[in-house]
Design a protein around this motif. Structure first.
Motif, PDB file in Angstrom:
ATOM      1  N   LYS A 127       0.820  -1.218   0.000  1.00 18.13           N
ATOM      2  CA  LYS A 127       0.000   0.000   0.000  1.00 18.13           C
ATOM      3  C   LYS A 127       0.853   1.268   0.000  1.00 18.13           C
ATOM      4  O   LYS A 127       0.335   2.353  -0.258  1.00 18.13           O
ATOM      5  CB  LYS A 127      -0.950   0.000   1.197  1.00 18.13           C
ATOM      6  CG  LYS A 127      -2.101  -0.977   1.045  1.00 18.13           C
ATOM      7  CD  LYS A 127      -3.041  -0.892   2.230  1.00 18.13           C
ATOM      8  CE  LYS A 127      -4.258  -1.779   2.031  1.00 18.13           C
ATOM      9  NZ  LYS A 127      -5.193  -1.703   3.181  1.00 18.13           N
ATOM     10  N   ASN A 128       2.133   1.129   0.296  1.00 13.17           N
ATOM     11  CA  ASN A 128       3.011   2.292   0.352  1.00 13.17           C
ATOM     12  C   ASN A 128       4.008   2.366  -0.805  1.00 13.17           C
ATOM     13  O   ASN A 128       4.940   3.165  -0.764  1.00 13.17           O
ATOM     14  CB  ASN A 128       3.727   2.325   1.705  1.00 13.17           C
ATOM     15  CG  ASN A 128       2.786   2.776   2.800  1.00 13.17           C
ATOM     16  OD1 ASN A 128       2.499   3.961   2.921  1.00 13.17           O
ATOM     17  ND2 ASN A 128       2.260   1.828   3.552  1.00 13.17           N
ATOM     18  N   LEU A 129       3.795   1.550  -1.838  1.00 13.62           N
ATOM     19  CA  LEU A 129       4.676   1.600  -3.001  1.00 13.62           C
ATOM     20  C   LEU A 129       4.323   2.797  -3.876  1.00 13.62           C
ATOM     21  O   LEU A 129       3.153   3.110  -4.081  1.00 13.62           O
ATOM     22  CB  LEU A 129       4.565   0.311  -3.823  1.00 13.62           C
ATOM     23  CG  LEU A 129       5.019  -0.977  -3.139  1.00 13.62           C
ATOM     24  CD1 LEU A 129       4.815  -2.172  -4.064  1.00 13.62           C
ATOM     25  CD2 LEU A 129       6.474  -0.886  -2.701  1.00 13.62           C
ATOM     26  N   THR A 130       5.344   3.440  -4.411  1.00  8.56           N
ATOM     27  CA  THR A 130       5.158   4.547  -5.346  1.00  8.56           C
ATOM     28  C   THR A 130       5.025   3.988  -6.762  1.00  8.56           C
ATOM     29  O   THR A 130       5.287   2.796  -6.997  1.00  8.56           O
ATOM     30  CB  THR A 130       6.367   5.500  -5.302  1.00  8.56           C
ATOM     31  OG1 THR A 130       7.523   4.782  -5.785  1.00  8.56           O
ATOM     32  CG2 THR A 130       6.627   6.014  -3.894  1.00  8.56           C
ATOM     33  N   GLU A 131       4.670   4.849  -7.702  1.00  5.42           N
ATOM     34  CA  GLU A 131       4.623   4.434  -9.113  1.00  5.42           C
ATOM     35  C   GLU A 131       5.987   3.911  -9.554  1.00  5.42           C
ATOM     36  O   GLU A 131       6.077   2.922 -10.271  1.00  5.42           O
ATOM     37  CB  GLU A 131       4.200   5.611 -10.008  1.00  5.42           C
ATOM     38  CG  GLU A 131       2.716   5.791 -10.129  1.00  5.42           C
ATOM     39  CD  GLU A 131       2.006   4.570 -10.735  1.00  5.42           C
ATOM     40  OE1 GLU A 131       2.423   4.056 -11.784  1.00  5.42           O
ATOM     41  OE2 GLU A 131       1.018   4.140 -10.123  1.00  5.42           O
TER      42      GLU A 131
END
Length: 176
Positions: A127-131
């Motif tokens: 849920k905390n991954l960036t593009e």
């Protein structure tokens, strides 16, 4: 039901043409809900029931749960490798041989507890991954292909559905 339907009750994984934020979010929800759904499926099962198979010569319910713990630990590590290294080559493992190791004789509740803790950390990470993070890749040597974290989230959302269906199928069809 034919053998292929018994092996793949939700069908084989199919990568969508376009992987949208909505599709990723849905797959993360599958991963997040998976341990709780397994818990519901096995809560009233006795030891004999846990030895039911989802198909002739397939894994038992107990083995499926232990397999999911093994598989999801490996996937979690692969995510971390891809996030911290430049397109690492991951290490595959022999699922069928892992399924024969002595720790698979433990109660599947032990692996369910492991899945609950692992999925809490894994989902938080996802849920905390960036593009930029989602575009990171690893190389799977068995297929000699690059797999993005974006795609791997979908693969494991499918993996959760796949094995949850196996557990439900074993309870319904009761193969010994």
């Amino acid at each position: 039901m034919n053998l292929e339907q018994l092996k793949y009750p939700v069908g084989k994984f199919v990568k969508p043409e376009s992987i949208t934020k909505e599709i990723i979010g849905s797959a993360i929800s599958e991963i997040e809900n998976f341990p709780g759904l397994i818990k519901i499926e096995i809560q009233n099962l006795g030891e004999t029931d846990l030895q039911l198979r989802y198909r002739p010569e397939g894994w038992t319910i107990s083995q499926v749960i232990h397999h999911c713990a093994d598989s999801h630990i490996n996937s979690y590590v692969r995510f971390k490798l891809a996030l911290t290294e430049d397109v690492p080559t991951i290490k595959p493992y022999e699922e069928s041989l892992w399924a024969e190791l002595p720790d698979n004789n433990l109660s599947p509740v032990v692996s369910l507890q492991l899945l609950e803790a692992l999925h809490t950390r894994w989902v938080y990470l996802l849920k905390n991954l960036t593009e930029e993070d989602l575009n990171k890749e690893f190389i799977h040597p068995e297929q000699s292909e690059r797999i993005s974290l974006r795609e791997n989230i979908l693969i494991y959302g499918w993996h959760c559905q796949h094995h949850l269906a196996h557990i439900r199928q074993a309870k319904e069809l009761k193969f010994d």
